[in-house]
Design an enzyme around this catalytic site. Sequence first.
Site, PDB file in Angstrom:
ATOM      1  N   SER A   1       0.879  -1.175   0.000  1.00 33.25           N
ATOM      2  CA  SER A   1       0.000   0.000   0.000  1.00 33.25           C
ATOM      3  C   SER A   1       0.912   1.219   0.000  1.00 33.25           C
ATOM      4  CB  SER A   1      -0.847  -0.002   1.281  1.00 33.25           C
ATOM      5  OG  SER A   1      -1.466   1.246   1.478  1.00 33.25           O
TER       6      SER A   1
ATOM      7  N   TYR B   1      -2.048  -1.406  10.366  1.00 27.43           N
ATOM      8  CA  TYR B   1      -2.013  -1.467   8.897  1.00 27.43           C
ATOM      9  C   TYR B   1      -0.698  -0.880   8.371  1.00 27.43           C
ATOM     10  CZ  TYR B   1      -3.952  -1.072   4.130  1.00 27.43           C
ATOM     11  OH  TYR B   1      -4.190  -1.190   2.771  1.00 27.43           O
TER      12      TYR B   1
HETATM   13  P1  NAD Z   1     -11.342  -6.229  -0.209  1.00 27.99           P
HETATM   14  O1  NAD Z   1     -11.961  -6.147   1.156  1.00 27.99           O
HETATM   15  O2  NAD Z   1     -12.153  -5.895  -1.414  1.00 27.99           O
HETATM   16  O3  NAD Z   1     -10.708  -7.664  -0.439  1.00 27.99           O
HETATM   17  C1  NAD Z   1     -10.002  -8.323   0.529  1.00 27.99           C
HETATM   18  C2  NAD Z   1      -9.912  -9.781   0.159  1.00 27.99           C
HETATM   19  O4  NAD Z   1      -9.207 -10.468   1.204  1.00 27.99           O
HETATM   20  C3  NAD Z   1     -11.282 -10.458   0.050  1.00 27.99           C
HETATM   21  O5  NAD Z   1     -11.234 -11.449  -0.951  1.00 27.99           O
HETATM   22  C4  NAD Z   1     -11.446 -11.106   1.429  1.00 27.99           C
HETATM   23  O6  NAD Z   1     -12.334 -12.218   1.427  1.00 27.99           O
HETATM   24  C5  NAD Z   1     -10.013 -11.523   1.672  1.00 27.99           C
HETATM   25  N1  NAD Z   1      -9.712 -11.770   3.074  1.00 27.99           N
HETATM   26  C6  NAD Z   1      -9.903 -10.962   4.145  1.00 27.99           C
HETATM   27  N2  NAD Z   1      -9.492 -11.579   5.261  1.00 27.99           N
HETATM   28  C7  NAD Z   1      -9.029 -12.800   4.890  1.00 27.99           C
HETATM   29  C8  NAD Z   1      -8.479 -13.889   5.578  1.00 27.99           C
HETATM   30  N3  NAD Z   1      -8.327 -13.894   6.907  1.00 27.99           N
HETATM   31  N4  NAD Z   1      -8.128 -14.979   4.863  1.00 27.99           N
HETATM   32  C9  NAD Z   1      -8.297 -15.029   3.524  1.00 27.99           C
HETATM   33  N5  NAD Z   1      -8.812 -14.016   2.816  1.00 27.99           N
HETATM   34  C10 NAD Z   1      -9.171 -12.919   3.496  1.00 27.99           C
HETATM   35  O7  NAD Z   1     -10.043  -5.305  -0.083  1.00 27.99           O
HETATM   36  P2  NAD Z   1      -9.070  -4.694  -1.181  1.00 27.99           P
HETATM   37  O8  NAD Z   1      -9.186  -3.221  -1.075  1.00 27.99           O
HETATM   38  O9  NAD Z   1      -9.208  -5.353  -2.497  1.00 27.99           O
HETATM   39  O10 NAD Z   1      -7.676  -5.069  -0.512  1.00 27.99           O
HETATM   40  C11 NAD Z   1      -6.785  -6.016  -1.049  1.00 27.99           C
HETATM   41  C12 NAD Z   1      -5.372  -5.658  -0.625  1.00 27.99           C
HETATM   42  O11 NAD Z   1      -5.048  -4.382  -1.172  1.00 27.99           O
HETATM   43  C13 NAD Z   1      -5.187  -5.544   0.884  1.00 27.99           C
HETATM   44  O12 NAD Z   1      -3.948  -6.092   1.249  1.00 27.99           O
HETATM   45  C14 NAD Z   1      -5.193  -4.053   1.111  1.00 27.99           C
HETATM   46  O13 NAD Z   1      -4.487  -3.682   2.253  1.00 27.99           O
HETATM   47  C15 NAD Z   1      -4.526  -3.564  -0.154  1.00 27.99           C
HETATM   48  N6  NAD Z   1      -4.772  -2.157  -0.470  1.00 27.99           N
HETATM   49  C16 NAD Z   1      -6.033  -1.700  -0.670  1.00 27.99           C
HETATM   50  C17 NAD Z   1      -6.199  -0.363  -0.972  1.00 27.99           C
HETATM   51  C18 NAD Z   1      -7.550   0.226  -1.223  1.00 27.99           C
HETATM   52  O14 NAD Z   1      -7.636   1.453  -1.321  1.00 27.99           O
HETATM   53  N7  NAD Z   1      -8.604  -0.538  -1.370  1.00 27.99           N
HETATM   54  C19 NAD Z   1      -5.102   0.487  -1.054  1.00 27.99           C
HETATM   55  C20 NAD Z   1      -3.844  -0.026  -0.848  1.00 27.99           C
HETATM   56  C21 NAD Z   1      -3.676  -1.361  -0.552  1.00 27.99           C
END
Ligand code: NAD
Length: 256
Positions: A138, A151
């Site tokens: 991130s 985080y």
């Molecule tokens: P999201 O909530 O849409 O997806 C998260 C995914 O992880 C889902 O498939 C969920 O079922 C799965 N998950 C959650 N806990 C779990 C567990 N214990 N075991 C297995 N699977 C699990 O979130 P996202 O925004 O797509 O985030 C994905 C990654 O991207 C994360 O690591 C997040 O930190 C990172 N990220 C997101 C953003 C953003 O703005 N959305 C920005 C930077 C980084």
Amino acid sequence: MLKGKTALVTGSTSGIGLGIAKALAAQGANIVLNGFGDVDTPKAEVSALGAKVAYHGADMSQPQQIEDMMRYAEKEFGRVDILVNNAGIQHVARVENFSPERWDAVIAINLSSAFHASRLALPAMQAAGWGRIINVASVHGLVASAEKAAYVAAKHGIVGLTKVIALENATSGVTCNAICPGWVLTPLVQKQVDAKAVAMGLSNEEAKKQLLQEKEPSMQFTTPEELGALAVFFCSSAANNVRGAAWNMDGGWAAQ
Ligand code: NAD
């Protein structure tokens, strides 16, 4: 480009993970999906791209379940060539109010899971002389924001882990890089938009604008498709010498 290769993407039933899985599937890779919630829709979306798809529901906070998932992937497809460590959760609170249980959960899912999946995936990649580990960190792996202690710690940690894996494999065909997105409008961020809308008495649209205004100079959300395209680049031969990078796609957030 990735025909015959297998990609395992953790947390790929939704959001960024699903976007990356689809981008790799479109390049011909077999896909192992993982994550909670509805599985049928993401499975159908990925197989519609012509990919072979498998799914394992490992809880990424549980090392034994991660081990079961890696064995399952090997049994299904022979080897994991591309590992995308993406599963992640968020919890927002000041340090003095941060529950220790939430701290442990964020560190386990956002950081330790990447260590466990990587340590189990690496031997087969090293034996094959080719592999890609892509860690979805991130912009919070590069800079901090208040109220996101676990985080930010986990994401800085995964950037460090990325560099170590890259160095340990630097003379081989196994590369490891991190992707550092700014805001992406997934369920994880929509929760923060909703909280802001309630706290400030804003509409959904106004809350989204406010969120972007605070951090992201481009005033645009990064999309899962753009992040998928970056993951595909990391898998290409053009990226053979991209090693240990923490590549931000954040609308200028970290440039400030
Ligand atoms: P999201 O909530 O849409 O997806 C998260 C995914 O992880 C889902 O498939 C969920 O079922 C799965 N998950 C959650 N806990 C779990 C567990 N214990 N075991 C297995 N699977 C699990 O979130 P996202 O925004 O797509 O985030 C994905 C990654 O991207 C994360 O690591 C997040 O930190 C990172 N990220 C997101 C953003 C953003 O703005 N959305 C920005 C930077 C980084």
